[in-house]
Enzyme design. Structure first.
Site, PDB file in Angstrom:
ATOM      1  N   HIS A  16       1.113  -1.214   0.071  1.00  0.00           N
ATOM      2  CA  HIS A  16      -0.265   0.287   0.101  1.00  0.00           C
ATOM      3  C   HIS A  16       1.016   1.500   0.118  1.00  0.00           C
ATOM      4  O   HIS A  16       1.275   1.471   0.635  1.00  0.00           O
ATOM      5  CB  HIS A  16      -0.540   0.457   1.484  1.00  0.00           C
ATOM      6  CG  HIS A  16      -2.065   0.846   1.306  1.00  0.00           C
ATOM      7  ND1 HIS A  16      -2.262   1.869   2.440  1.00  0.00           N
ATOM      8  CD2 HIS A  16      -2.768   1.647   0.314  1.00  0.00           C
ATOM      9  CE1 HIS A  16      -3.138   3.312   1.443  1.00  0.00           C
ATOM     10  NE2 HIS A  16      -3.743   2.590   0.752  1.00  0.00           N
ATOM     11  N   LYS A  65       5.026   3.750   7.510  1.00  0.00           N
ATOM     12  CA  LYS A  65       3.399   3.665   7.444  1.00  0.00           C
ATOM     13  C   LYS A  65       3.338   2.818   8.905  1.00  0.00           C
ATOM     14  O   LYS A  65       2.555   2.809   9.900  1.00  0.00           O
ATOM     15  CB  LYS A  65       1.940   3.683   6.538  1.00  0.00           C
ATOM     16  CG  LYS A  65       2.282   5.081   5.412  1.00  0.00           C
ATOM     17  CD  LYS A  65       0.688   4.566   4.799  1.00  0.00           C
ATOM     18  CE  LYS A  65       0.890   3.383   4.149  1.00  0.00           C
ATOM     19  NZ  LYS A  65      -0.046   3.744   2.979  1.00  0.00           N
ATOM     20  N   GLN A  82      11.839  -1.198  -0.138  1.00  0.00           N
ATOM     21  CA  GLN A  82      12.584   0.625  -1.248  1.00  0.00           C
ATOM     22  C   GLN A  82      12.998   0.514  -2.204  1.00  0.00           C
ATOM     23  O   GLN A  82      12.843   1.251  -3.184  1.00  0.00           O
ATOM     24  CB  GLN A  82      13.595   1.407  -0.350  1.00  0.00           C
ATOM     25  CG  GLN A  82      14.117   1.425   0.386  1.00  0.00           C
ATOM     26  CD  GLN A  82      15.384   2.061  -0.894  1.00  0.00           C
ATOM     27  OE1 GLN A  82      16.392   2.457  -1.863  1.00  0.00           O
ATOM     28  NE2 GLN A  82      15.895   0.716  -1.262  1.00  0.00           N
TER      29      GLN A  82
END
Length: 170
Positions: A16, A65, A82
């Protein structure tokens, strides 16, 4: 300022990604620099790289997050996720979603969620690559549009909640 969102994959290796794209010399640039300079416990923003010492352009800030919970979760977040974000930004430039001049003038903030239960590094990489490209594409195209939102509001759901009218499996 352009805002994008994408959710890709299934199971614990989903991605997400939320993106914010805008000029370095504006509010997005200020937010980018401020976030980089002010990490918090479990959330240390960093510059996204294609390889060590080779940052992707437009310069992209990776913001987690969810705080990494285990060594494996940290490795997937800072490694595969990443790298997927870096590839997704590079894909957006290569495919013309982002214009070449945006590489020098704009910055991207990528807020990325990696499930603590994720286990497949290749799936995490690919899902984040696709999610980043789609989030940037959606932001540039102004998606979702009003018609898409109107249609989706009739069947609200997400990867963690099937919606109020979903059939139950008992």
């Amino acid at each position: 300022m352009l805002i994008g969102e994408s959710f890709q994959g299934s199971g614990p290796d989903v991605a997400h990604v939320n993106t914010v794209l805008g000029p370095r010399l504006g509010p997005v640039g200020t937010a980018w620099a401020t976030a980089l300079a002010t990490p918090s416990q479990g959330h240390a923003p960093f510059v996204v790289c294609l390889q060590p010492g080779t940052a992707v352009k437009p310069f992209t800030l990776f913001v987690t997050k969810s705080a990494p919970e285990t060594a494996a979760h940290r490795t997937l977040t800072w490694g595969a996720a990443q790298a997927g974000v870096a590839a997704g930004v590079a894909d957006a430039v290569s495919e013309g979603v982002l214009a070449p001049e945006q590489c020098e003038d704009d910055v991207v903030i990528a807020a990325v969620w990696v499930n603590p239960d994720a286990a497949d590094a290749d799936a995490v990489y690919e899902n984040n690559r696709v999610a980043t490209l789609e989030a940037l594409r959606n932001s540039v195209q102004g998606l979702p549009g009003a018609d898409q939102q109107a249609a989706a509001r009739r069947q609200v759901s997400n990867g963690f909640y099937p919606g109020p009218d979903a059939p139950t499996t008992e």
